[in-house]
Design an enzyme around this catalytic site. Structure first.
Site, PDB file in Angstrom:
ATOM      1  N   GLY A 117       0.848  -1.191   0.000  1.00  0.00           N
ATOM      2  CA  GLY A 117       0.000   0.000   0.000  1.00  0.00           C
ATOM      3  C   GLY A 117       0.883   1.241   0.000  1.00  0.00           C
ATOM      4  O   GLY A 117       2.096   1.175  -0.256  1.00  0.00           O
ATOM      5  N   VAL A 118       0.307   2.391   0.301  1.00  0.00           N
ATOM      6  CA  VAL A 118       1.056   3.647   0.280  1.00  0.00           C
ATOM      7  C   VAL A 118       2.276   3.591   1.202  1.00  0.00           C
ATOM      8  O   VAL A 118       3.368   4.022   0.831  1.00  0.00           O
ATOM      9  CB  VAL A 118       0.139   4.832   0.667  1.00  0.00           C
ATOM     10  N   LYS A 137      -0.223  -9.947  -0.095  1.00  0.00           N
ATOM     11  CA  LYS A 137      -1.059 -11.128   0.098  1.00  0.00           C
ATOM     12  C   LYS A 137      -1.988 -11.398  -1.092  1.00  0.00           C
ATOM     13  O   LYS A 137      -2.335 -12.535  -1.379  1.00  0.00           O
ATOM     14  CB  LYS A 137      -1.887 -10.903   1.367  1.00  0.00           C
ATOM     15  N   SER A 165      -5.245   1.051   0.499  1.00  0.00           N
ATOM     16  CA  SER A 165      -4.776   2.391   0.116  1.00  0.00           C
ATOM     17  C   SER A 165      -5.468   2.889  -1.141  1.00  0.00           C
ATOM     18  O   SER A 165      -5.674   4.093  -1.317  1.00  0.00           O
ATOM     19  CB  SER A 165      -3.259   2.381  -0.114  1.00  0.00           C
ATOM     20  N   ALA A 222      -9.087   4.813  -0.432  1.00  0.00           N
ATOM     21  CA  ALA A 222      -9.276   6.098   0.265  1.00  0.00           C
ATOM     22  C   ALA A 222      -9.882   7.123  -0.685  1.00  0.00           C
ATOM     23  O   ALA A 222      -9.376   7.346  -1.783  1.00  0.00           O
ATOM     24  CB  ALA A 222      -7.938   6.591   0.813  1.00  0.00           C
ATOM     25  N   GLN A 223     -10.960   7.750  -0.244  1.00  0.00           N
ATOM     26  CA  GLN A 223     -11.654   8.707  -1.098  1.00  0.00           C
ATOM     27  C   GLN A 223     -11.250  10.142  -0.783  1.00  0.00           C
ATOM     28  O   GLN A 223     -10.883  10.909  -1.662  1.00  0.00           O
ATOM     29  CB  GLN A 223     -13.170   8.553  -0.927  1.00  0.00           C
ATOM     30  N   ASP A 256      -2.679 -10.094  10.135  1.00  0.00           N
ATOM     31  CA  ASP A 256      -1.718 -11.185  10.298  1.00  0.00           C
ATOM     32  C   ASP A 256      -0.478 -10.774  11.102  1.00  0.00           C
ATOM     33  O   ASP A 256      -0.013 -11.505  11.977  1.00  0.00           O
ATOM     34  CB  ASP A 256      -1.258 -11.706   8.930  1.00  0.00           C
ATOM     35  N   ARG A 283     -15.137  10.983  13.954  1.00  0.00           N
ATOM     36  CA  ARG A 283     -15.831   9.777  13.505  1.00  0.00           C
ATOM     37  C   ARG A 283     -16.441   8.951  14.636  1.00  0.00           C
ATOM     38  O   ARG A 283     -17.553   8.449  14.519  1.00  0.00           O
ATOM     39  CB  ARG A 283     -14.870   8.908  12.688  1.00  0.00           C
TER      40      ARG A 283
END
Length: 349
Positions: A19-20, A40, A48, A51-52, A211, A273
């Site tokens: 990812g990023v 994986k 990543s 994400a909006q 994991d 949130r």
């Protein structure tokens, strides 16, 4: 007895995750390092990419105190102040790097456009339409693929660390063909993502199951705040299986409002949130409904279609025209705020 092969090529660094975080780390390592990255699933099945909203940046020095306080308050003042300071102070240089790599943040007349999201007292979010994560991740992936010193293995799952005398020197991995191999390295970097796949309702890909946390725990490596599971208050309600589609809080930042069963507004939509999630759950209980509704009526139609084209498209696919009617939304697991403890230099215990 199970046969485990040891990869013949010793690498300088093995990075678990593409990812990023993993990609950015790889691009910032010396070009003469031999780097192996493993993931994986396939390269596009990274959270990543999903994400909006956008990415926070310190606009100028006068914004520092406000940015710091917003971050601490959203974290109930349990954040490590040192880490918050590093995040804020490094944000401008990281944005500069991302732009140099080719990330296209929205601009007008050559100047960055900023939006606001929940928990922020000012507009300090850079974005690319409503697919900021896809823009950043795909760009970093393209730059990574250009580096001859970086090898990426898809469908390769880490299932243990290689340990000796409490020192990690690589990982045990199940390869795409089902074989199990040792990947030895001078340095092991964990950029493994979250744990949403273990939740019934989550915005995450199903294969992302924490994991590295389980492996670290087995080896007595210090973890921190693993009970800090962030629930996103507004995902598109659906009875279909699989991950939930996120309705970015940028939509609320632009003026969208939450409505109860009677069609009345019931909350300040820009609460952090966790607090907003509590209010939504409370209202769902009052209404005896599995969702509340989000109305984008306060946002001009042109803005919805130009700023949130993918949200608009996905809602249409689910049978809702969000420019004309409220859409059903429900909280779902979104982010994992804890993880493996590290110091300011990212060293584990």
């Amino acid at each position: 007895m199970e046969k485990i092969k040891e990869k013949q090529d010793q690498v300088d660094v093995v990075i678990v995750g593409t990812g990023v975080a993993g990609l950015f780390a790889a691009l910032n390592l010396p070009r003469d390092f031999k780097i192996m990255m493993i993931t994986k699933a396939d390269l596009e099945s990274s959270d990543s990419f999903l994400a909006q909203g956008g990415i926070c940046v310190l606009r100028d020095e006068s914004d520092y105190d406000s940015y710091f306080e917003d971050t601490m308050r959203a974290g109930h003042y349990e954040n490590r102040k040192e880490s918050v300071d590093i995040m804020i102070r490094s944000s401008q240089s990281i944005i500069k790097q991302l732009v140099e790599y080719g990330v296209d943040f929205k601009r007008e007349n050559g100047e960055f456009c900023y939006t606001r999201e929940g928990g922020h007292s000012d507009s300090r979010i850079l974005f690319h339409e409503d697919i900021t994560g896809e823009e950043i991740t795909s760009t970093l992936l393209a730059r990574t693929r250009e580096r001859e010193n970086i090898t990426i293995l898809e469908h390769t799952t880490m299932y243990d660390f290689l340990m000796a005398d409490n020192i990690c020197y690589g990982v045990m991995a199940q390869m795409a063909d089902g074989s199990k191999e040792k990947i030895t390295a001078d340095y092991t970097m964990l950029a493994c993502g979250g744990l949403g796949g273990i939740y019934k309702h989550s915005t995450n890909y199903r294969h992302i199951t924490g994991d590295a946390l389980a492996i670290a725990k087995n080896h007595g490596i210090r973890l921190e705040h693993i009970d800090y599971i962030q629930i996103h208050p507004t995902t598109l309600y659906s009875e279909k299986p699989g991950r939930r589609f996120l309705i970015s809080e940028s939509v609320r930042g632009e003026g969208a409002i939450l409505l109860n069963k009677e069609g009345n507004r019931f909350v300040n939509e820009l609460l952090p949130r966790d607090l907003l999630t509590k209010e939504v759950h409370k209202q769902m209980a009052i209404d005896d409904m599995p969702y509340v509704r989000l109305s984008m009526a306060p946002i001009p139609k042109e803005t919805i279609i130009s700023h949130f084209p993918n949200i608009y498209k996905r809602c249409l696919e689910e049978g809702y025209d969000c420019t004309k009617e409220p859409i059903p939304v429900v909280p779902a697991q979104h982010y994992f705020m804890g993880g493996i403890w590290v110091d300011k230099d990212s060293h584990t215990s």
